[in-house]
Write a protein that holds these residues in place. Structure first.
Motif, short mmCIF file in Angstrom:
data_model
loop_
_atom_site.label_atom_id
_atom_site.label_comp_id
_atom_site.label_asym_id
_atom_site.label_seq_id
_atom_site.Cartn_x
_atom_site.Cartn_y
_atom_site.Cartn_z
N HIS A 81 0.83 -1.21 0.00
CA HIS A 81 0.00 0.00 0.00
C HIS A 81 0.86 1.26 0.00
O HIS A 81 0.51 2.26 -0.64
N PHE A 82 2.01 1.22 0.68
CA PHE A 82 2.90 2.38 0.72
C PHE A 82 3.44 2.67 -0.67
O PHE A 82 3.53 3.83 -1.08
N GLY A 83 3.82 1.62 -1.39
CA GLY A 83 4.31 1.82 -2.74
C GLY A 83 3.25 2.37 -3.66
O GLY A 83 3.52 3.23 -4.50
N GLY A 84 2.00 1.90 -3.50
CA GLY A 84 0.91 2.41 -4.32
C GLY A 84 0.65 3.88 -4.08
O GLY A 84 0.44 4.65 -5.02
N VAL A 85 0.66 4.30 -2.82
CA VAL A 85 0.46 5.71 -2.49
C VAL A 85 1.59 6.56 -3.08
O VAL A 85 1.35 7.64 -3.62
N LEU A 86 2.80 6.06 -2.98
CA LEU A 86 3.94 6.82 -3.49
C LEU A 86 3.86 6.98 -5.01
O LEU A 86 4.15 8.06 -5.56
N CYS A 128 6.61 -6.90 -6.54
CA CYS A 128 6.61 -6.05 -7.73
C CYS A 128 6.66 -4.58 -7.36
O CYS A 128 7.46 -3.81 -7.92
N TYR A 129 5.81 -4.15 -6.43
CA TYR A 129 5.79 -2.75 -6.01
C TYR A 129 7.11 -2.35 -5.35
O TYR A 129 7.61 -1.24 -5.55
N THR A 130 7.66 -3.25 -4.56
CA THR A 130 8.92 -2.94 -3.87
C THR A 130 10.04 -2.69 -4.87
O THR A 130 10.82 -1.74 -4.74
N VAL A 131 10.11 -3.54 -5.88
CA VAL A 131 11.16 -3.39 -6.90
C VAL A 131 10.97 -2.10 -7.69
O VAL A 131 11.93 -1.34 -7.93
N VAL A 132 9.74 -1.81 -8.09
CA VAL A 132 9.47 -0.61 -8.90
C VAL A 132 9.78 0.66 -8.11
O VAL A 132 10.43 1.59 -8.62
N LEU A 187 1.34 6.81 -12.76
CA LEU A 187 0.10 6.05 -12.86
C LEU A 187 0.16 4.98 -13.93
O LEU A 187 -0.49 3.93 -13.81
N SER A 188 0.89 5.22 -14.99
CA SER A 188 1.02 4.20 -16.03
C SER A 188 1.71 2.95 -15.49
O SER A 188 1.30 1.81 -15.79
N ILE A 189 2.72 3.16 -14.66
CA ILE A 189 3.41 2.02 -14.04
C ILE A 189 2.47 1.28 -13.11
O ILE A 189 2.40 0.04 -13.11
N LYS A 190 1.71 2.03 -12.32
CA LYS A 190 0.78 1.40 -11.39
C LYS A 190 -0.30 0.64 -12.14
O LYS A 190 -0.73 -0.44 -11.70
N LEU A 191 -0.75 1.15 -13.26
CA LEU A 191 -1.76 0.47 -14.06
C LEU A 191 -1.22 -0.86 -14.59
O LEU A 191 -1.91 -1.89 -14.53
N VAL A 192 0.01 -0.86 -15.07
CA VAL A 192 0.62 -2.10 -15.56
C VAL A 192 0.77 -3.11 -14.43
O VAL A 192 0.48 -4.30 -14.60
N LEU A 193 1.21 -2.64 -13.27
CA LEU A 193 1.37 -3.54 -12.13
C LEU A 193 0.02 -4.17 -11.73
O LEU A 193 -0.03 -5.35 -11.39
N GLN A 194 -1.04 -3.38 -11.76
CA GLN A 194 -2.35 -3.90 -11.39
C GLN A 194 -2.84 -4.94 -12.40
O GLN A 194 -3.43 -5.95 -12.02
N LEU A 195 -2.59 -4.71 -13.68
CA LEU A 195 -2.98 -5.68 -14.70
C LEU A 195 -2.20 -6.99 -14.54
O LEU A 195 -2.76 -8.08 -14.68
N ILE A 196 -0.91 -6.87 -14.26
CA ILE A 196 -0.10 -8.08 -14.03
C ILE A 196 -0.61 -8.83 -12.81
O ILE A 196 -0.74 -10.07 -12.83
N TYR A 197 -0.93 -8.09 -11.75
CA TYR A 197 -1.44 -8.72 -10.54
C TYR A 197 -2.75 -9.46 -10.81
O TYR A 197 -2.95 -10.59 -10.34
N LEU A 198 -3.66 -8.84 -11.55
CA LEU A 198 -4.93 -9.49 -11.86
C LEU A 198 -4.72 -10.79 -12.63
O LEU A 198 -5.40 -11.79 -12.37
#
Length: 364
Positions: free
Chosen positions: A204-209, A259-263, A216-227
């Motif tokens: 959650h901390f990574g998402g807020v950051l 994934c979020y930690t690495v990004v 947001l483009s990176i976060k969108l890709v991460l969410q699609l990969i997670y799904l």
């Protein structure tokens, strides 16, 4: 963004009391049924909006400026899309359980999920209300942002991870005391979820950051990969029933956190050694707390002690174990600094008695 969190907390409390405790309860007694909940939610939103406008006055005249709307739409539309995908991810397991295992199984799963998720969710959501404006203010100062991110991660992980492991060890008593014996089938699900939920909260901390930095483009890709990974895990583990679904959720939470930690580490220039210190510290404390509760609970169960008494003793042991880990671990200085900066009204009233006691004990 102005950090007026005392006013925000007061408004949230007043609007909730007026909405649910006044309007909702009165309408429920008057026989309006489920519509009392609808009226409660609408009343809370209305009161909150009025009070917020009373504090922060602004023009109510519509603005027709394409340049202004373009930047807001560009950011807001992607946030909305990500939020929708996060909603799908948060409910995909329950939708599959409802279709494949039925409503009774869904009830067992849902109760176990809420027991672990709700307390820590409200903790993390309240933190995000503070972190998002703080991170967005510093979004261009990468060095300070990196330092604050690591500090927040270490402080939160040092508390949330032992709490999750402690709840896993105390799962039988939590279910027996809070839900009753007829819900014992939810114990293994609660155990698995409790072990995995710290990974989800740290993510959650990574998402807020990323939102604060407009990545947001990176976060969108991460969410699609997670799904994609989450859906595949649910299908692969569905044959094992509710425990399989819980395992799929847990593994997916760990994967998303990685994934979020690495990004975020690459975005802020965080070194692997710094991240290793955070995770080793947090999970060392968690293992110590969880093992202490597990050993004590085993002895108490053999002695046929009442579940309520066992749960109270588990809470005491967990609190003592967490306190020792905070005092003896490398996170002690970070916790002391956060306590020193905290509002005394939060810890012990205006005199700050609890705050002073905690600081003296940690410093001793």
């Amino acid at each position: 963004r102005d950090m007026k969190f005392r006013a925000l907390s007061l408004i949230e409390t007043v609007s909730y009391v007026l909405g649910y405790c006044a309007v909702g309860i009165l309408m429920a007694f008057a026989g309006y049924g489920v519509w009392s909940l609808v009226a409660s939610a609408l009343t809370q939103s209305l009161v909150s909006g009025v009070l917020l406008y009373a504090i922060v006055r602004h023009s109510l005249r519509p603005v027709f400026d394409r340049a202004v709307h373009r930047s807001l739409y560009h950011y807001g539309s992607r946030v909305s899309l990500i939020s929708f995908l996060e909603f799908i991810g948060a409910n995909l397991d329950t939708m599959l359980i409802a279709r494949s295992l039925g409503m009774a199984a869904l009830g067992i799963y849902n109760r176990a999920q809420n027991l672990i998720a709700l307390p820590l969710y409200f903790l993390s959501s309240n933190l995000s209300k503070v972190l998002f404006p703080a991170f967005s203010t510093l979004q261009d100062d990468v060095e300070r942002l990196r330092r604050y991110y690591l500090t927040a991660m270490l402080a939160f992980a040092s508390v949330a991870t032992p709490l999750g492991f402690g709840m896993a060890a105390a799962a039988p008593e939590i279910v027996l005391v809070l839900l009753g014996r007829e819900w014992q089938a939810s114990v293994p699900i609660l155990t698995i979820m409790a072990l995995a939920i710290p990974f989800n909260l740290l993510m959650h901390f990574g998402g807020v950051l990323l939102e604060a930095r407009a990545r947001l483009s990176i976060k969108l890709v991460l969410q699609l990969i997670y799904l994609a990974v989450f859906g595949a895990a649910l299908l692969a583990f569905a044959r094992y029933g509710l425990v399989g679904f819980a395992a799929a959720v847990a593994l997916s939470m760990v994967f998303r956190n990685m994934c979020y930690t690495v990004v975020v580490a690459r975005d802020l220039g965080v070194r692997a050694r710094e991240l290793a210190t955070i995770y080793l510290t947090a999970f060392g404390s968690a293992l110590f707390t969880g093992l202490a509760i597990h050993l004590a609970a085993g002895l108490l169960r053999q002695a046929a002690v009442a579940p309520l008494l066992i749960l109270l003793l588990e809470m005491l042991i967990g609190l003592l174990s967490l306190g020792l880990s905070l005092k003896l671990g490398p996170q002690r200085r970070v916790v002391m600094d956060l306590l020193a900066r905290s509002d005394t009204a939060v810890l012990g009233g205006t005199r700050g008695i609890a705050k002073r006691v905690l600081l003296r004990w940690l410093a001793a």
